[in-house]
Design an enzyme around this catalytic site. Structure first.
Site, PDB file in Angstrom:
ATOM      1  N   HIS A  99      -5.962   6.776  -2.682  1.00 20.48           N
ATOM      2  CA  HIS A  99      -5.255   5.393  -2.026  1.00 20.48           C
ATOM      3  C   HIS A  99      -4.777   4.595  -2.912  1.00 20.48           C
ATOM      4  O   HIS A  99      -5.246   3.381  -3.208  1.00 20.48           O
ATOM      5  CB  HIS A  99      -6.510   4.755  -1.116  1.00 20.48           C
ATOM      6  CG  HIS A  99      -6.677   5.568  -0.100  1.00 20.48           C
ATOM      7  ND1 HIS A  99      -6.617   5.451   1.303  1.00 20.48           N
ATOM      8  CD2 HIS A  99      -7.728   6.725  -0.090  1.00 20.48           C
ATOM      9  CE1 HIS A  99      -7.195   6.466   2.145  1.00 20.48           C
ATOM     10  NE2 HIS A  99      -7.653   7.155   1.298  1.00 20.48           N
ATOM     11  N   HIS A 114      -6.332  13.664  -2.575  1.00 20.92           N
ATOM     12  CA  HIS A 114      -6.530  12.421  -1.562  1.00 20.92           C
ATOM     13  C   HIS A 114      -6.743  11.167  -2.247  1.00 20.92           C
ATOM     14  O   HIS A 114      -7.898  10.807  -2.842  1.00 20.92           O
ATOM     15  CB  HIS A 114      -7.441  12.713  -0.513  1.00 20.92           C
ATOM     16  CG  HIS A 114      -7.679  11.779   0.588  1.00 20.92           C
ATOM     17  ND1 HIS A 114      -8.143  12.017   1.715  1.00 20.92           N
ATOM     18  CD2 HIS A 114      -7.213  10.491   0.554  1.00 20.92           C
ATOM     19  CE1 HIS A 114      -8.362  11.014   2.396  1.00 20.92           C
ATOM     20  NE2 HIS A 114      -7.402  10.029   1.952  1.00 20.92           N
ATOM     21  N   GLU A 119     -11.986  12.347   6.468  1.00 20.50           N
ATOM     22  CA  GLU A 119     -10.697  12.884   6.613  1.00 20.50           C
ATOM     23  C   GLU A 119     -10.414  14.394   6.312  1.00 20.50           C
ATOM     24  O   GLU A 119      -9.546  14.685   5.986  1.00 20.50           O
ATOM     25  CB  GLU A 119      -9.590  11.823   6.319  1.00 20.50           C
ATOM     26  CG  GLU A 119      -9.470  10.714   6.888  1.00 20.50           C
ATOM     27  CD  GLU A 119      -8.213   9.655   6.390  1.00 20.50           C
ATOM     28  OE1 GLU A 119      -7.422   9.478   7.188  1.00 20.50           O
ATOM     29  OE2 GLU A 119      -8.222   9.415   5.141  1.00 20.50           O
TER      30      GLU A 119
END
Length: 93
Positions: A43, A41, A22
């Site tokens: 999660h 980034h 990504e």
């Protein structure tokens, strides 16, 4: 940590690693938003859950109050950000 250029080409990183799929999300945010100096980034399990449920994140301790003082925008899709168009969509959110 892996360092890439704005097109996603790997510049530096540990041997045997590769750039994130990504990378367009990162590069589009940095290009479209000059006020943003870096992109992290991650999660985190419960943050993902709250986002999928459409629940607004609120600070739970004093350390977090400045980060989420205002409502955080959510990108309205749960898909990989692989294209320039999707990356710009995230940056605009």
């Amino acid at each position: 940590m892996i360092v890439v250029d704005m097109d996603g080409n790997m510049i530096d990183g540990p041997p045997g690693t590769s750039p994130c799929y990504e990378v367009k999300m990162h590069s589009c945010i940095l290009r479209e938003r000059p006020d943003v100096q870096s992109v992290v980034h991650v999660h985190p399990r419960y943050t993902i859950l709250m986002g999928l449920l459409g629940v607004t994140l609120r600070p739970m301790c004093n350390e977090g109050r400045d980060i989420v003082r205002n409502e955080l925008p959510l990108y309205p899709h749960s898909k990989l950000i692989l294209s320039e168009e999707d990356g710009v969509g995230v940056a605009n959110a």
